[in-house]
Scaffold this active site. Structure first.
Site, PDB file in Angstrom:
ATOM      1  N   TRP A 140      39.527  61.256  27.412  1.00 49.03           N
ATOM      2  CA  TRP A 140      40.972  61.347  27.635  1.00 49.03           C
ATOM      3  C   TRP A 140      41.556  62.071  26.411  1.00 49.03           C
ATOM      4  CZ3 TRP A 140      44.846  57.119  26.094  1.00 49.03           C
ATOM      5  CH2 TRP A 140      46.086  57.317  26.711  1.00 49.03           C
ATOM      6  N   ASP A 222      38.119  51.075  25.705  1.00 49.87           N
ATOM      7  CA  ASP A 222      39.402  51.360  26.331  1.00 49.87           C
ATOM      8  C   ASP A 222      39.286  50.899  27.782  1.00 49.87           C
ATOM      9  OD1 ASP A 222      41.775  52.300  27.263  1.00 49.87           O
ATOM     10  OD2 ASP A 222      41.473  54.392  26.675  1.00 49.87           O
ATOM     11  N   LYS A 260      47.713  50.760  35.532  1.00 46.02           N
ATOM     12  CA  LYS A 260      47.120  51.167  36.805  1.00 46.02           C
ATOM     13  C   LYS A 260      46.944  49.980  37.744  1.00 46.02           C
ATOM     14  CE  LYS A 260      46.167  55.220  34.841  1.00 46.02           C
ATOM     15  NZ  LYS A 260      46.746  55.552  33.571  1.00 46.02           N
TER      16      LYS A 260
HETATM   17  C1  LMR Z   1      45.999  60.186  32.897  1.00 43.04           C
HETATM   18  O1  LMR Z   1      44.968  60.352  32.225  1.00 43.04           O
HETATM   19  O2  LMR Z   1      46.438  61.036  33.695  1.00 43.04           O
HETATM   20  C2  LMR Z   1      46.757  58.898  32.789  1.00 43.04           C
HETATM   21  O3  LMR Z   1      46.024  57.975  32.040  1.00 43.04           O
HETATM   22  C3  LMR Z   1      48.138  59.078  32.300  1.00 43.04           C
HETATM   23  C4  LMR Z   1      48.206  59.348  30.824  1.00 43.04           C
HETATM   24  O4  LMR Z   1      48.865  58.591  30.118  1.00 43.04           O
HETATM   25  O5  LMR Z   1      47.610  60.321  30.358  1.00 43.04           O
END
Ligand code: LMR
Length: 416
Positions: A140, A222, A260
């Site tokens: 992420w 996470d 979520k």
């Molecule tokens: C995403 O990865 O799209 C979601 O977790 C929203 C975010 O906060 O990035």
């Protein structure tokens, strides 16, 4: 001439940039496969029915203290419930053994999952001074931002093999074995890896836990998709519980989000849990005090609105059962949309293999589309996904899946 002479340009956030572009796009067949949010088959947000019920009850109660300050560690009843959900204590009698287990966990309320990740990063940066944090490649994007802001150097461990489109377990293990050092942190996605949708198997998790223990690498989980990914809270927190139960000498921490699984995205509901080893659990209060010190200096305490909804649900058996049902519904809609996209691509004879779409887990599919193909999807078809090829499957519906598959088919055939 500004006094901000140290300020340079900074990259803006791709996910939220894309969200804005999508919002401003007036094309009727536009499709948002960008941000990870749940949508109904009509493409609408879905306030969970159980959340609506809890909101109604809270409204009817008109509690006099509903807008009061909580403690710095947050609403402690909520924090304990959050811990019980994550570690699967919920609903069980508190035996002596379970009480002792709970004493290992120091928990506070945070500003959702991002806030929990951030608090954990600065807490470790202050108190452990890790030489580096290992992030999966890819991860992420916000993990990079968070650890950068905490001033901890970042390294990447292999995670995704583009040739096989599978989790690169051997690559991950080889790098950590050779380069991981005592005092490093490793960021692990508890389930539904963002962005790849690929999780280690239980056997692989056991090997990762052994490695962390042997090399004294600190695991930082996470947990953003518990219950949302598979529909089962237990299944999606298996890795966290395995580390907790089977590695009682290992310290670790978990950033927990309710965005979520409760659909409470904008309410910012989350918690941070620091797990002490069995022999150090008397430090629990000191850990909480240090976390509170950081919280107080930044936001005083987590917001109470969303967490009172979660608390209401988790303190009522019927509402809890409804919540489980709502999670199963979300997970199953996403699974059926994976299948529908796969079926359409196969029907169209789209070049390449697409099994990975049905094999991946959770909110996202790592489609394997190139950034050029992603760009073409947006320009020609108004279909939005991240340039890494990550698609938020929940943006698909029975109404648009044929259109999106046709768009994929066209760019795969015509754009490199
Ligand atoms: C995403 O990865 O799209 C979601 O977790 C929203 C975010 O906060 O990035």
């Amino acid at each position: 001439m500004t006094i901000l002479n140290k300020m340079g340009p900074v990259a803006t956030d791709e996910i939220f940039d894309l969200n804005r572009e999508f919002f401003n796009d007036t094309y009727p067949e536009k499709a948002s496969l960008g941000v990870g949010v749940f949508r109904t088959n009509e493409g609408k947000p879905w306030p969970l029915p159980v959340v609506r019920e809890a909101e109604q009850r809270l409204f009817d109660e008109q509690s006099l203290s509903r807008h009061e300050y909580t403690a710095i560690e947050g609403d402690m009843a909520f924090v304990r419930l959050a811990r019980d959900v994550l570690f699967n204590f919920h609903g069980k009698e508190d035996s002596d053994a379970q009480k002792a287990e709970k004493e290992r966990i120091a928990s506070v309320q945070t500003v959702a999952g991002t806030g929990a990740n951030h608090l954990g990063a600065i807490f470790l940066a202050h108190n452990m001074k890790p030489s580096k944090v290992w992030l999966s490649d890819p991860s992420w994007a916000n993990h990079d931002t968070i650890w950068d802001q905490a001033g901890v150097p970042r390294a990447k461990y292999p995670y995704y093999n583009p040739a096989t489109r599978l989790f690169d377990f051997e690559g991950m293990m080889a790098v950590l074995e050779n380069e991981g050092q005592e005092g490093d942190v490793i960021l692990l996605h508890a389930s539904a890896h963002n962005p790849t949708g690929l999780d280690p198997t239980k056997e692989q998790w056991k090997v990762i836990a052994d490695l962390c223990e042997r090399k004294r690498i600190f695991p930082f989980f996470d947990s953003a998709y518990q219950g949302f990914a598979s529909g089962s809270l237990e299944e999606d927190s298996w890795a966290v519980r395995y580390f907790f139960n089977e590695k009682p000498h290992l310290e670790m921490c978990v950033a927990q989000s309710f965005s979520k699984n409760f659909g409470l995205y904008g309410q910012r509901v989350g918690a941070f849990h620091y797990v002490l080893s069995n022999s150090e659990k008397q430090l629990n209060r000191t850990v909480v005090d240090n976390l509170c010190h950081l919280i107080r200096g930044e936001f005083s305490m987590g917001p109470s609105g969303g967490c009172s909804i979660v608390k209401k649900v988790l303190t009522d058996e019927n509402l809890t059962a409804q919540w489980h049902e709502n999670m199963r519904e979300m997970a199953s809609r996403i699974q059926s949309m994976r299948r529908a996209l796969y079926d359409e691509l196969v029907r169209l004879g789209t070049p390449g293999t697409w099994e990975h779409i049905v094999q991946q887990n959770g909110m996202f599919s790592y489609t394997g589309l190139t950034s050029e193909q992603v760009q073409a999807l947006k320009e020609k078809y108004h279909v939005y996904l991240l340039k890494s090829g990550r698609a938020s499957i929940s943006g698909l519906s029975t109404n648009n899946v044929a259109y999106v598959a046709k768009a994929f088919d066209d760019v795969v055939r015509n754009v490199n």
